[in-house]
Design a protein around this motif. Sequence first.
Motif, PDB file in Angstrom:
ATOM      1  N   GLU A 189      71.296  -6.507   8.376  1.00  0.00           N
ATOM      2  CA  GLU A 189      70.880  -5.422   9.270  1.00  0.00           C
ATOM      3  C   GLU A 189      69.392  -5.162   9.223  1.00  0.00           C
ATOM      4  O   GLU A 189      68.764  -5.178   8.191  1.00  0.00           O
ATOM      5  CB  GLU A 189      71.591  -4.174   8.793  1.00  0.00           C
ATOM      6  CG  GLU A 189      72.970  -4.091   9.062  1.00  0.00           C
ATOM      7  CD  GLU A 189      73.523  -2.566   8.804  1.00  0.00           C
ATOM      8  OE1 GLU A 189      73.883  -2.392   7.602  1.00  0.00           O
ATOM      9  OE2 GLU A 189      73.329  -1.900   9.667  1.00  0.00           O
ATOM     10  N   VAL A 190      68.768  -5.157  10.452  1.00  0.00           N
ATOM     11  CA  VAL A 190      67.301  -4.980  10.484  1.00  0.00           C
ATOM     12  C   VAL A 190      66.955  -3.786  11.253  1.00  0.00           C
ATOM     13  O   VAL A 190      67.924  -3.103  12.300  1.00  0.00           O
ATOM     14  CB  VAL A 190      66.742  -6.201  11.084  1.00  0.00           C
ATOM     15  CG1 VAL A 190      66.809  -7.568  10.005  1.00  0.00           C
ATOM     16  CG2 VAL A 190      67.219  -6.698  12.496  1.00  0.00           C
ATOM     17  N   SER A 191      65.855  -3.315  11.358  1.00  0.00           N
ATOM     18  CA  SER A 191      65.286  -2.150  12.038  1.00  0.00           C
ATOM     19  C   SER A 191      64.105  -2.520  12.694  1.00  0.00           C
ATOM     20  O   SER A 191      63.308  -3.374  12.026  1.00  0.00           O
ATOM     21  CB  SER A 191      65.472  -0.894  11.472  1.00  0.00           C
ATOM     22  OG  SER A 191      64.644  -0.984  10.301  1.00  0.00           O
ATOM     23  N   CYS A 192      63.618  -1.903  13.737  1.00  0.00           N
ATOM     24  CA  CYS A 192      62.339  -2.133  14.549  1.00  0.00           C
ATOM     25  C   CYS A 192      61.863  -0.764  14.915  1.00  0.00           C
ATOM     26  O   CYS A 192      62.449  -0.080  15.169  1.00  0.00           O
ATOM     27  CB  CYS A 192      62.636  -3.037  15.686  1.00  0.00           C
ATOM     28  SG  CYS A 192      61.083  -3.657  16.542  1.00  0.00           S
ATOM     29  N   VAL A 193      60.643  -0.835  14.185  1.00  0.00           N
ATOM     30  CA  VAL A 193      59.921   0.662  14.474  1.00  0.00           C
ATOM     31  C   VAL A 193      58.843   0.431  15.508  1.00  0.00           C
ATOM     32  O   VAL A 193      57.722  -0.621  15.349  1.00  0.00           O
ATOM     33  CB  VAL A 193      59.435   1.098  13.145  1.00  0.00           C
ATOM     34  CG1 VAL A 193      58.768   2.522  13.406  1.00  0.00           C
ATOM     35  CG2 VAL A 193      60.755   1.608  12.344  1.00  0.00           C
ATOM     36  N   VAL A 194      59.045   1.166  16.503  1.00  0.00           N
ATOM     37  CA  VAL A 194      57.698   0.891  17.491  1.00  0.00           C
ATOM     38  C   VAL A 194      57.048   2.498  17.717  1.00  0.00           C
ATOM     39  O   VAL A 194      57.870   3.490  17.954  1.00  0.00           O
ATOM     40  CB  VAL A 194      58.412   0.344  18.754  1.00  0.00           C
ATOM     41  CG1 VAL A 194      59.555   1.282  19.315  1.00  0.00           C
ATOM     42  CG2 VAL A 194      57.469   0.123  19.993  1.00  0.00           C
ATOM     43  N   ALA A 195      56.028   2.423  17.953  1.00  0.00           N
ATOM     44  CA  ALA A 195      55.079   3.787  18.439  1.00  0.00           C
ATOM     45  C   ALA A 195      54.740   3.492  19.886  1.00  0.00           C
ATOM     46  O   ALA A 195      54.346   2.221  20.475  1.00  0.00           O
ATOM     47  CB  ALA A 195      53.983   3.753  17.546  1.00  0.00           C
ATOM     48  N   ARG A 196      54.512   4.436  20.652  1.00  0.00           N
ATOM     49  CA  ARG A 196      54.140   4.564  22.050  1.00  0.00           C
ATOM     50  C   ARG A 196      53.535   5.705  22.393  1.00  0.00           C
ATOM     51  O   ARG A 196      53.924   6.764  22.108  1.00  0.00           O
ATOM     52  CB  ARG A 196      55.284   4.295  22.967  1.00  0.00           C
ATOM     53  CG  ARG A 196      54.952   4.007  24.446  1.00  0.00           C
ATOM     54  CD  ARG A 196      55.974   4.086  25.463  1.00  0.00           C
ATOM     55  NE  ARG A 196      55.633   3.908  26.779  1.00  0.00           N
ATOM     56  CZ  ARG A 196      55.624   4.721  27.602  1.00  0.00           C
ATOM     57  NH1 ARG A 196      55.901   5.894  27.297  1.00  0.00           N
ATOM     58  NH2 ARG A 196      55.337   4.453  28.923  1.00  0.00           N
ATOM     59  N   ASN A 197      52.438   5.779  23.214  1.00  0.00           N
ATOM     60  CA  ASN A 197      51.652   6.844  23.226  1.00  0.00           C
ATOM     61  C   ASN A 197      51.682   7.204  24.811  1.00  0.00           C
ATOM     62  O   ASN A 197      51.940   6.246  25.661  1.00  0.00           O
ATOM     63  CB  ASN A 197      50.209   7.161  22.703  1.00  0.00           C
ATOM     64  CG  ASN A 197      49.128   6.073  23.310  1.00  0.00           C
ATOM     65  OD1 ASN A 197      49.482   5.373  24.055  1.00  0.00           O
ATOM     66  ND2 ASN A 197      48.051   6.066  22.572  1.00  0.00           N
ATOM     67  N   GLU A 198      50.945   8.372  25.002  1.00  0.00           N
ATOM     68  CA  GLU A 198      50.885   8.904  26.467  1.00  0.00           C
ATOM     69  C   GLU A 198      49.953   7.691  27.537  1.00  0.00           C
ATOM     70  O   GLU A 198      50.166   7.907  28.722  1.00  0.00           O
ATOM     71  CB  GLU A 198      50.374  10.122  26.692  1.00  0.00           C
ATOM     72  CG  GLU A 198      49.255  10.675  26.475  1.00  0.00           C
ATOM     73  CD  GLU A 198      49.008  11.895  25.985  1.00  0.00           C
ATOM     74  OE1 GLU A 198      49.773  12.459  24.958  1.00  0.00           O
ATOM     75  OE2 GLU A 198      48.214  12.703  26.563  1.00  0.00           O
ATOM     76  N   PHE A 199      49.180   6.891  26.967  1.00  0.00           N
ATOM     77  CA  PHE A 199      48.279   6.037  27.696  1.00  0.00           C
ATOM     78  C   PHE A 199      49.137   4.832  27.702  1.00  0.00           C
ATOM     79  O   PHE A 199      48.270   3.736  27.995  1.00  0.00           O
ATOM     80  CB  PHE A 199      47.052   5.938  26.647  1.00  0.00           C
ATOM     81  CG  PHE A 199      46.112   7.381  26.621  1.00  0.00           C
ATOM     82  CD1 PHE A 199      46.024   7.971  27.577  1.00  0.00           C
ATOM     83  CD2 PHE A 199      46.218   7.686  25.320  1.00  0.00           C
ATOM     84  CE1 PHE A 199      45.237   9.363  27.233  1.00  0.00           C
ATOM     85  CE2 PHE A 199      45.827   8.822  24.832  1.00  0.00           C
ATOM     86  CZ  PHE A 199      45.383   9.597  25.927  1.00  0.00           C
TER      87      PHE A 199
END
Length: 378
Positions: A189-199
């Motif tokens: 089992e794996v997870s992926c963590v992603v961040a996104r901003n308003e730009f």
Amino acid sequence: MNSRNLPNTLGIIGGGQLGKMMAQAASQLGMKTVVLDPNKNAPAAHICTEFIEAAFDDEVALQRFASSCDRITYELEHLPVPALEEALPRTVFPQGTKALLTTQDRLLEKQLFASLGLPTVRFAAIENEQVLYDTVDKFPLPAVLKTRTGGYDGKGQVRITSKQDVVAAATLLAHGPCLLEEFVAFEREVSCVVARNEFGEKQVYPLFENEHAHHILHKTTFPASTTSKVEETLTTSALELVDALNFIGVLAMEAFVQEDGTVLLNELAPRPHNSGHVTMEMCNVSQFEQHVRACMGWPLREITVYQPGVMVNLLGEHMEGYKQHARQLPDHALHLYGKEDVRQGRKMGHVTFSLQEFITIPSSMYEEIWHVKEEAIQ
Ligand code: AMP
């Protein structure tokens, strides 16, 4: 707002460990935090700038909370969206309600994966007992019946191995409509963590490899040992998902990897995730800092991994063993959440080791603390 007109006060709904670590990251960036939680002794209560003791559906308190913050975020997705929407005109809510509504319902989540053409488990909506019986007739077994809303850490799930199990499984429908899923004999089992901003800036961490015990996350190894194809498929999926949800903040995506290397998406958390805690020591920027940056309209930081690491949760039943053996364990970072009641299965804290240190733990000591065998170490 401060004199430079930059948002400076972050409101956090939920004062548990995730709220606490968000508040710590915000404080490091010079921000103020207001935390709303029904429990005045919640982990974040003692470190935030202001604390509001209120239920999550208390509309008056939510509006007061929203008025006192430039922007707001949450640490848990099981929130009453209508009450939240009443408060929204008074503040900025970068994560938006779309991700909340989608991730509160396992069916909507799976339908989102399918609509984007992302790989996921075979599933069927189960509204009532009759539909359950009819569907099980043509569905590959074993399968898992899950409540559509409200379940977490394996709660609200029943395995169906043969048709005889259906009667017992049907009792789950008393909690509301369900979802039937094929049971995946995954390799990891794996997870992926992603961040996104308003730009539109996006940053993805390398994959996390997760082991559960009794349905609760036990251990995360970072980075996961998967093929580059698995990494690429999951990273691309996570990036597509945050764009589709127009999501701002940190989002975690959990997936199963099968022996032949195929991946199947399981679920989303529209917030920092337990598996991502290891980023606090192993990366130049933690998932909490990326989340706060994204929510507050700051640029994201490009991710650098310092070294491979392992995070192990400390549940109530691990605390005595940990205290007894803490001195003999190799060097590790300790995070205690400051929860007053020590209970079985309750997340009290976590520890993070570099992989190099982790593999020196004697397996007998590991077992005495965590009550599970750790095969990888001596
Ligand atoms: P969930 O609440 O959906 O994240 O499920 C909790 C845990 O149960 C997962 O991390 C898996 O270990 C296991 N699980 C959930 N769904 C399935 C499935 N369809 N097949 C096999 N294991 C599952």
